[in-house]
Design a protein around this motif. Sequence first.
Motif, mmCIF file in Angstrom:
data_model
loop_
_atom_site.group_PDB
_atom_site.id
_atom_site.type_symbol
_atom_site.label_atom_id
_atom_site.label_comp_id
_atom_site.label_asym_id
_atom_site.label_seq_id
_atom_site.Cartn_x
_atom_site.Cartn_y
_atom_site.Cartn_z
ATOM 1 N N CYS A 111 0.820 -1.246 0.052
ATOM 2 C CA CYS A 111 -0.073 0.096 -0.195
ATOM 3 C C CYS A 111 0.948 1.312 -0.159
ATOM 4 O O CYS A 111 0.254 2.439 -0.222
ATOM 5 C CB CYS A 111 -1.047 -0.078 1.108
ATOM 6 S SG CYS A 111 0.011 -0.287 2.725
ATOM 7 N N CYS A 113 2.626 2.253 2.753
ATOM 8 C CA CYS A 113 2.898 2.851 4.270
ATOM 9 C C CYS A 113 4.375 1.998 4.713
ATOM 10 O O CYS A 113 4.849 1.155 4.176
ATOM 11 C CB CYS A 113 1.874 2.323 5.108
ATOM 12 S SG CYS A 113 0.206 2.708 4.732
ATOM 13 N N CYS A 119 -2.647 1.992 7.086
ATOM 14 C CA CYS A 119 -3.810 2.103 6.562
ATOM 15 C C CYS A 119 -4.871 0.985 6.435
ATOM 16 O O CYS A 119 -4.273 -0.079 6.956
ATOM 17 C CB CYS A 119 -3.743 2.593 5.012
ATOM 18 S SG CYS A 119 -3.095 1.153 4.069
ATOM 19 N N CYS A 122 -3.171 -2.344 5.092
ATOM 20 C CA CYS A 122 -2.110 -3.267 5.552
ATOM 21 C C CYS A 122 -2.692 -3.203 7.009
ATOM 22 O O CYS A 122 -2.125 -4.278 7.523
ATOM 23 C CB CYS A 122 -0.887 -2.393 5.647
ATOM 24 S SG CYS A 122 -0.765 -0.706 6.117
HETATM 25 ZN ZN LIG Z 1 -0.893 0.821 4.597
#
Ligand SMILES: [Zn+2]
Length: 325
Positions: A111, A113, A119, A122
Motif C-alpha cells: 500500500c 505505508c 492504512c 495493511c
Molecule cells: Zn498501508
Amino acid sequence: MKKKLTPEIISTYYETKFPIDKFMSFIGLSNFKNREFGFVVGKNRFVRNISFKNTEKLLEFMVKNSVKDAYVGAVFDTPPSKEHPIQKLKWNYREFIYDIDIDEYDLVRTCGCQGAQYCKECWSLIQDAAVFIDQTMREDFGFNDIIWIFSGRRGVHGWVRDPIIQKFDKNERVAILDYLTFIHDEKRSQSIDEIPNEAKPLRNRIYALTAKSYLEKVTSKKLHEFGISVNKAKDIIKQVQNSDDFDHTKYNILIPNDSAVRKKLSSEIVLRRYPRIDRKVTMDTNRVSRMPYSVHGKTGQIAIVIKDIKNFYPDSAPTVWEALM
Ligand SMILES: [Zn+2]
C-alpha cells in the motif's frame, strides 16, 4: 493539528481516569509486590527494575512522575529494585505475550505505508495475524484466556493468561513458537504443502484464514503471474469472496492441479500474509510489555483491551484527551 501530550494531562489521566481495578484484574493481585514495572519518565529516560508495595504506590508513582509510557514485566521471587535488578533474581512467572507490529511487514506491504504508518489495507495484516494466533492457541493448544491489547500506536499484543502457561520456561515457550513458525525460514519461501503432517491443524488454518484473505484481496493479473489463466483467476477470486466457510478442501478444488503453480502461489500467500511474530518478545520472560490501559507517550492513545480483533482499527481507540473530556 496534533495535540501536545503534557505532563499535566498524563498525571490527570492516571489520577482520575486510569482504571486501576481493571488493570489489576488483568495481572492478578497475588505477588503484586514482586512484579517488575518499567516507565519512561522525564526527558525520555527509561527506568525499570521497579516494584511497588501496593497498587496505591504504583498509581502515586505514575501520577507524580507523569510517566510517558508504562510497562509491566514478570513476577520475581524478590521485589525488583535498583539494588536487586531482575538479572540477579529468580523469575517466578510471566504471561505469554505475542507482539505484532505493522512495521514487521514493511518488506511485503504493497500500500505504500512504511514504519509506524498504517492504512485500512495493511492493518488487515495485523487483524489476520491476531485471529490466526488466537485460534491456534485455543484450538491446537487448548488455551482459553487470551486477551488482545492495542499497543497504542502500530500494533497489538496478545496476552495468553491461562495459569499453566505462566510457569512455562523458555524451552516450553520456544516449542510453542516453533509450532507457529514452521514457516519461518529467512526468505519465507516455504510453501504450505511442505508443512509436516504433525502440524495439520496449522496447515489447514493457513488455507482457511491466510489463503482466503490473500485470495479475496489479490488481483486476477497477479494470479495470472503464477500461471493461472485470467478467466480462471477471476473465478477463483469471486468464489473465495463469496465463500463463508472457505477451507483447505475448497482451496484444493479451486486452485489448478499443477504442482509448480501451487508451490509458487502458496509460497506467495505465506510470504505476504502469514503472521510475523516477534519471537524474542514471546520467548523472553525478562521483557516488559506496555501496561494495559496506559497512555502511549507518542500518540496519546490508550492501550485498550480490544473486544473484536477482526473489526478493530486503531482510530477507534480513545485518546487521553477524549478520556478526560
Ligand atoms: Zn498501508
